[in-house]
Design a protein around this motif. Structure first.
Motif, PDB file in Angstrom:
ATOM      1  N   MET A  10       0.828  -1.200   0.000  1.00 41.18           N
ATOM      2  CA  MET A  10       0.000   0.000   0.000  1.00 41.18           C
ATOM      3  C   MET A  10       0.868   1.258   0.000  1.00 41.18           C
ATOM      4  SD  MET A  10      -2.909  -1.439  -0.162  1.00 41.18           S
ATOM      5  CE  MET A  10      -4.023  -0.035   0.023  1.00 41.18           C
ATOM      6  N   ASN A  13      -1.432   7.920   1.232  1.00 46.06           N
ATOM      7  CA  ASN A  13      -2.521   8.752   0.715  1.00 46.06           C
ATOM      8  C   ASN A  13      -1.961  10.163   0.519  1.00 46.06           C
ATOM      9  OD1 ASN A  13      -4.774  10.355   0.325  1.00 46.06           O
ATOM     10  ND2 ASN A  13      -5.905   9.545   2.070  1.00 46.06           N
ATOM     11  N   ASN A  42      -9.720   1.682  -3.424  1.00 51.56           N
ATOM     12  CA  ASN A  42      -9.902   2.542  -2.251  1.00 51.56           C
ATOM     13  C   ASN A  42      -9.951   4.001  -2.663  1.00 51.56           C
ATOM     14  OD1 ASN A  42      -9.868   0.394  -0.498  1.00 51.56           O
ATOM     15  ND2 ASN A  42      -7.824   0.807   0.330  1.00 51.56           N
ATOM     16  N   ASP A  73      -9.589   4.296   5.991  1.00 55.45           N
ATOM     17  CA  ASP A  73      -8.267   4.754   5.583  1.00 55.45           C
ATOM     18  C   ASP A  73      -7.795   3.925   4.396  1.00 55.45           C
ATOM     19  OD1 ASP A  73      -7.360   2.268   6.629  1.00 55.45           O
ATOM     20  OD2 ASP A  73      -7.109   3.168   8.615  1.00 55.45           O
ATOM     21  N   ASN A  74      -6.510   4.046   4.062  1.00 52.71           N
ATOM     22  CA  ASN A  74      -5.953   3.328   2.919  1.00 52.71           C
ATOM     23  C   ASN A  74      -4.957   2.261   3.377  1.00 52.71           C
ATOM     24  OD1 ASN A  74      -5.783   3.004   0.024  1.00 52.71           O
ATOM     25  ND2 ASN A  74      -3.707   3.830   0.148  1.00 52.71           N
ATOM     26  N   SER A  75      -5.252   1.634   4.501  1.00 54.87           N
ATOM     27  CA  SER A  75      -4.294   0.696   5.080  1.00 54.87           C
ATOM     28  C   SER A  75      -4.314  -0.672   4.417  1.00 54.87           C
ATOM     29  CB  SER A  75      -4.544   0.544   6.578  1.00 54.87           C
ATOM     30  OG  SER A  75      -5.861   0.067   6.817  1.00 54.87           O
ATOM     31  N   ALA A  76      -5.433  -1.028   3.760  1.00 58.12           N
ATOM     32  CA  ALA A  76      -5.548  -2.365   3.170  1.00 58.12           C
ATOM     33  C   ALA A  76      -6.583  -2.339   2.065  1.00 58.12           C
ATOM     34  CB  ALA A  76      -5.943  -3.387   4.229  1.00 58.12           C
TER      35      ALA A  76
END
Length: 312
Positions: A10, A13, A42, A73-76
């Motif tokens: 990942m 952001n 995402n 969020d953009n964690s996964a």
């Protein structure tokens, strides 16, 4: 752009309202004559993800679902019952889905999504596939100010093989398939280009191609792609594409891919067409997803031909 293993994970952001990080996987099992694609995109600054599954069955029917689940969020890449995991970068990834999909006896019903989803039955679908890298990774990350980077700051693609199972309405089918996956990150707007054509194919574990033709709103044409053969990616210098339409969609294709290894003349025939669309701020974008049978000399392959057009 040069790809490396860290691109599989990942990315930060970077704050743009339309920041997107997405992965896409397709697959086709020749024995089962069944294939499909899955995608998670995402959009953390919008608070949602785009989750898509499409399964093309041997009889020409399709199972499809599109979801916009909330994400924090953009964690996964995990939302809406779908999850993508990087087990070993560039080498092994896992795709799972546990949810439902609408059963389309007539895939073109999806021209009217609301009607298609309310007038057709829904079936449970479980997908579990492990993907293994075949080709070197193609792509990478471009400088921020690179002209024409309208879809993503970074983008990678790779030919893969995969194995696992798909269970549709309680019936489990073992899969051993070939496919292609991509990974993109950075600002994305489906309405940015005037149109694009994206072509993918696997003839066997050692031979496949990807071709991309993007036309910007100002008419500039961007060509890219590669032929995977003899253990390496051979970049496409020129891509000539001729399309024969049928019923308003692409039906037959002729492609010449010019590479340092030589020219590859390929013909394609769409087996099943699935019409998708994206709406944003009053604009409508049509994305026609054709499961395509490809031929290059004696070689027979399968993949997808994706045609994006802006609806005026």
């Amino acid at each position: 752009m040069m790809a490396s293993s860290h691109h599989d994970f990942m990315h930060p952001n970077t704050g743009e309202p339309n920041f997107n990080e997405s992965m896409y996987f397709n697959f086709f099992d020749r024995s089962a004559k069944l294939g499909g694609f899955v995608r998670i995109g995402n959009r953390p600054n919008e608070g949602t993800a785009e989750v898509t599954i499409a399964v093309y069955q041997p009889d020409g029917t399709v199972l499809f679902n599109y979801l916009r689940p909330a994400i924090a969020d953009n964690s996964a890449l995990a939302a809406g019952g779908m999850r993508f995991e990087v087990l070993e970068p560039c080498q092994r990834l896992r795709v799972t889905y546990d949810g439902t999909a609408v059963y389309l006896a007539r895939p073109l019903d999806l021209e009217h999504p609301r009607r298609a989803f309310t007038s057709n039955p829904h079936q449970p679908v479980q997908l579990a596939l492990d993907y293994y890298g075949l080709s070197p990774m193609y792509g990478g990350e471009a400088p921020v100010d690179t002209p024409g980077m309208i879809f993503a700051r970074g983008h990678t693609e790779q030919h893969m093989k995969c194995g696992g199972t798909i269970t549709i309405d309680g019936k489990c089918t073992a899969l051993s398939a070939l496919g292609l996956r991509d990974h993109s990150w950075g600002p994305r707007s489906w309405q940015s280009p005037q149109r694009y054509r994206w072509l993918t194919c696997e003839f066997d574990e050692a031979f496949g191609f990807m071709g991309s033709q993007i036309v910007l709103q100002n008419g500039t044409e961007l060509l890219s792609g590669f032929v995977f053969k003899d253990g390496d990616n051979h970049f496409v210098n020129t891509l000539d594409l001729h399309t024969e339409p049928e019923g308003g969609y692409h039906e037959r294709l002729r492609v010449r891919l010019q590479t340092p290894l030589g020219d590859f003349d390929v013909t394609g025939r769409v087996r099943t067409m699935l019409p998708l669309r994206n709406r944003k701020e009053g604009k409508v974008t049509r994305i026609a997803e054709g499961l395509t049978e490809w031929r290059c000399g004696p070689h027979l392959g399968y993949g997808w031909s994706e045609y994006l057009d802006q609806v005026v």
